[in-house]
Each structure stands twice: as structure tokens, then as C-alpha cells.
Write an enzyme that holds these catalytic residues in place. Structure first.
Site, PDB file in Angstrom:
ATOM      1  N   ASN A   9       0.862  -1.178   0.000  1.00 34.18           N
ATOM      2  CA  ASN A   9       0.000   0.000   0.000  1.00 34.18           C
ATOM      3  C   ASN A   9       0.900   1.230   0.000  1.00 34.18           C
ATOM      4  OD1 ASN A   9      -1.861   1.988   0.408  1.00 34.18           O
ATOM      5  ND2 ASN A   9      -2.396   1.389   2.501  1.00 34.18           N
ATOM      6  N   LYS A  11       0.110   4.300  -0.473  1.00 32.65           N
ATOM      7  CA  LYS A  11      -0.548   5.478   0.109  1.00 32.65           C
ATOM      8  C   LYS A  11      -0.256   6.748  -0.720  1.00 32.65           C
ATOM      9  CE  LYS A  11       0.038   3.272   4.560  1.00 32.65           C
ATOM     10  NZ  LYS A  11      -0.155   3.364   5.985  1.00 32.65           N
ATOM     11  N   HIS A  94      -9.644   0.895   4.246  1.00 32.05           N
ATOM     12  CA  HIS A  94      -8.400   1.118   4.985  1.00 32.05           C
ATOM     13  C   HIS A  94      -8.675   2.072   6.161  1.00 32.05           C
ATOM     14  CE1 HIS A  94      -4.352   2.338   6.035  1.00 32.05           C
ATOM     15  NE2 HIS A  94      -3.961   1.219   5.448  1.00 32.05           N
ATOM     16  N   GLU A  96      -7.098   4.464   7.367  1.00 29.40           N
ATOM     17  CA  GLU A  96      -6.850   5.892   7.117  1.00 29.40           C
ATOM     18  C   GLU A  96      -8.040   6.539   6.409  1.00 29.40           C
ATOM     19  OE1 GLU A  96      -3.002   5.316   5.346  1.00 29.40           O
ATOM     20  OE2 GLU A  96      -2.251   4.728   7.321  1.00 29.40           O
ATOM     21  N   GLU A 166      -6.077  -5.296  10.089  1.00 26.33           N
ATOM     22  CA  GLU A 166      -5.055  -4.296  10.368  1.00 26.33           C
ATOM     23  C   GLU A 166      -5.391  -3.570  11.668  1.00 26.33           C
ATOM     24  OE1 GLU A 166      -2.853  -3.049   6.614  1.00 26.33           O
ATOM     25  OE2 GLU A 166      -4.672  -1.844   6.671  1.00 26.33           O
ATOM     26  N   GLY A 172       1.765   1.855  10.756  1.00 26.59           N
ATOM     27  CA  GLY A 172       2.705   2.978  10.656  1.00 26.59           C
ATOM     28  C   GLY A 172       3.297   3.399  11.982  1.00 26.59           C
ATOM     29  N   SER A 212       2.895  -2.548  10.362  1.00 32.12           N
ATOM     30  CA  SER A 212       4.344  -2.504  10.608  1.00 32.12           C
ATOM     31  C   SER A 212       5.070  -3.816  10.314  1.00 32.12           C
ATOM     32  CB  SER A 212       4.627  -2.039  12.044  1.00 32.12           C
ATOM     33  OG  SER A 212       4.102  -0.742  12.247  1.00 32.12           O
TER      34      SER A 212
HETATM   35  C1  PEP Z   1      -1.060  -0.135   5.904  1.00 37.43           C
HETATM   36  O1  PEP Z   1      -1.134   1.065   5.691  1.00 37.43           O
HETATM   37  O2  PEP Z   1      -1.917  -0.894   5.422  1.00 37.43           O
HETATM   38  C2  PEP Z   1       0.048  -0.622   6.732  1.00 37.43           C
HETATM   39  C3  PEP Z   1       0.006  -1.838   7.180  1.00 37.43           C
HETATM   40  O3  PEP Z   1       1.073   0.274   6.964  1.00 37.43           O
HETATM   41  P1  PEP Z   1       2.474  -0.044   7.712  1.00 37.43           P
HETATM   42  O4  PEP Z   1       2.993  -1.340   7.140  1.00 37.43           O
HETATM   43  O5  PEP Z   1       3.338   1.114   7.411  1.00 37.43           O
HETATM   44  O6  PEP Z   1       2.148  -0.192   9.172  1.00 37.43           O
END
Ligand code: PEP
Length: 252
Positions: A9, A11, A94, A96, A166, A172, A212
């Protein structure tokens, strides 16, 4: 048999030059045939990305899609637009988008239904916040998120669905769910699907973990029996790290 998947992703990162060079770098690398590899550049670069990945095993997917078919929705992108450039899969839900764009379960169900009825497959994202886990509410929160959206769908649509658990507190932040926490939740998700449908449906859906994931923790998380891969944010912007994460999910 369910698929092993690693999806990046990207972003709101990378302009045209960076998008092009990252894809070219990825194309130089060896991946593993038993893992489906996906990347999701920002909207302006999707067509360029599709042209660039041509003849490779990388699939380009979208980060989002609008819930209405067409019309006066300034700044939005429709299912039909994505399909017209060759996109066949999108992320929906997602965290976000849930947080910054106020996408609630009602809107997300509209998006899911419109996408699936137009052959745009989905990776449906969901997960609890830190206070919900701390108050031991995380299973109920996840169950509600699923019951209000994908668990309302007809069984036959499940072959077009991938799930991405998630936990928001791990996205993040550098903080990752332990492999045991991921496994426990993925097993619970499969049980929710079993209760709504049947064993075939619950066993065949790929459930990704996101939050992460890095080369240093990917192997342990992917080794859990109900974790079929990962949705990767930060680490997917580095071609070598992304390759190592894909390798960690391969049995070859
Ligand atoms: C994501 O945005 O779906 C995600 C898992 O981000 P990160 O790996 O940076 O935590």
C-alpha cells in the site's frame, strides 16, 4: 486452496519519477511463484504502473474507489474508471480512509457491493483501535465491522474477496501485533465466516495481516496457520525490503 498474497500500500507517496523507478526496481527482482504480489500506487499513476508491470507477475491494484457509479462527485474515482484502465482489484476500508474521510460501515458496504457487482475484486481492511484492544473489546469490534459489511454478501461473492486485518494501533507505528495476536484474530475471523456461511468459504478466503510488517518480523507472522500474507505500508516503498517480505511468505 487459499492464495498467499503480499500487497504493498503505497498510500500518498511517490511522484511519477519515483513510482516509475520503484516499479522498474521491483521488476528486476526475483519473486516467488507461490506468492501473489500486488502494488497500489496513487491514482494518477495507475495506468503508467499497469503499462510498466506488463509481462511481470506484479498486479497493480487501487487504494480506494467511490461508492457511486458516476456523477457529480468532484475529485472521486469510479469503479468503471478503474476497470477501463485494467484495474481488477481495490483496497476498501483502509483505516486511514475510515478515520480521515469518515468512511463508515454503511458507505463501505456500498463500495463493496458496487465493486463486486462490477467484477472489481476487493481487499477489505478492518481492525480495532488501541483502546478497544485494551478494554478487551477487539473481537467484538472486528465482528461488528464484518457483520455490517462483507458478512452481508452472498456466499458466491466470497471468491472475489481478500480480507486484511489491520489493528489500527500497529499501522505505521512500528508496533506490530505479536504472531500469536495475529493468529488468534485470524482464527476468530475465520470462525465468524464459518458461522455466516460454510467451511469451504471460511477456509478458502485469504486473510492478510497489516501493521508494521518488516523483513525482520515477516517470517514469524506469516508462519501462523491462518495468516495468508500481508498488507504492507512503509516497507513496501523499499524494493529490497518488499522482496524480503515476499520471500518470507513463500514456501519455495
Ligand atoms: C497499511 O497502511 O496498510 C500498513 C500496514 O502500513 P504499515 O505497514 O506502514 O504499518
Amino acid at each position: 486452496m487459499r492464495k498467499k498474497i503480499v500487497a504493498g500500500n503505497w498510500k500518498m507517496n511517490n511522484g511519477l519519477n519515483q513510482t516509475t523507478s520503484l516499479i522498474n526496481e521491483l521488476k528486476e527482482l526475483d519473486f516467488y511463484r507461490d506468492v501473489s504480489v500486488m502494488i497500489s500506487p496513487a491514482f494518477p499513476f495507475l495506468k503508467t504502473a499497469i503499462d510498466l508491470v506488463n509481462n511481470s507477475s506484479i498486479e497493480v491494484i487501487s487504494q480506494n474507489v467511490h461508492q457511486k457509479k458516476q456523477g457529480a462527485y468532484t475529485g472521486e474515482v469510479s469503479v468503471e474508471m478503474l476497470k477501463s484502465i485494467g484495474i481488477n482489484k481495490t483496497l476498501i476500508g483502509h483505516s486511514e480512509r475510515r478515520v480521515y474521510s469518515n468512511e463508515n460501515d454503511t458507505v463501505l458496504l456500498e463500495k463493496v457491493e458496487l465493486a463486486l457487482s462490477n467484477d472489481l475484486d476487493i481487499i477489505f481492511c478492518f481492525g480495532e483501535e488501541l483502546f478497544e484492544r485494551k478494554s478487551n473489546n477487539h473481537f467484538q469490534v472486528v465482528k461488528n465491522q464484518l457483520e455490517n459489511t462483507v458478512l452481508k454478501l452472498d456466499r458466491h461473492l466470497w471468491r472475489k474477496i481478500v480480507l486484511a486485518y489491520e489493528p489500527i494501533w500497529a499501522i505505521g507505528t512500528g508496533e506490530t501485533a505479536t504472531p500469536e495476536q495475529a493468529q488468534e484474530m485470524h482464527e476468530f475471523i475465520r470462525k465468524c465466516i464459518l458461522e455466516s456461511y460454510d467451511k469451504t468459504t471460511s477456509e478458502n478466503v485469504s486473510i492478510l495481516y497489516g501493521g508494521s510488517i518488516k523483513p525482520s518480523n515477516a517470517t514469524e507472522i506469516f508462519s501462523k496457520k491462518d495468516v495468508d500474507g500481508g498488507l504492507i505500508g512503509g516497507a513496501s516503498l523499499d524494493a529490497k525490503d518488499f522482496q524480503l517480505i515476499i520471500k518470507a511468505n513463500s514456501s519455495l
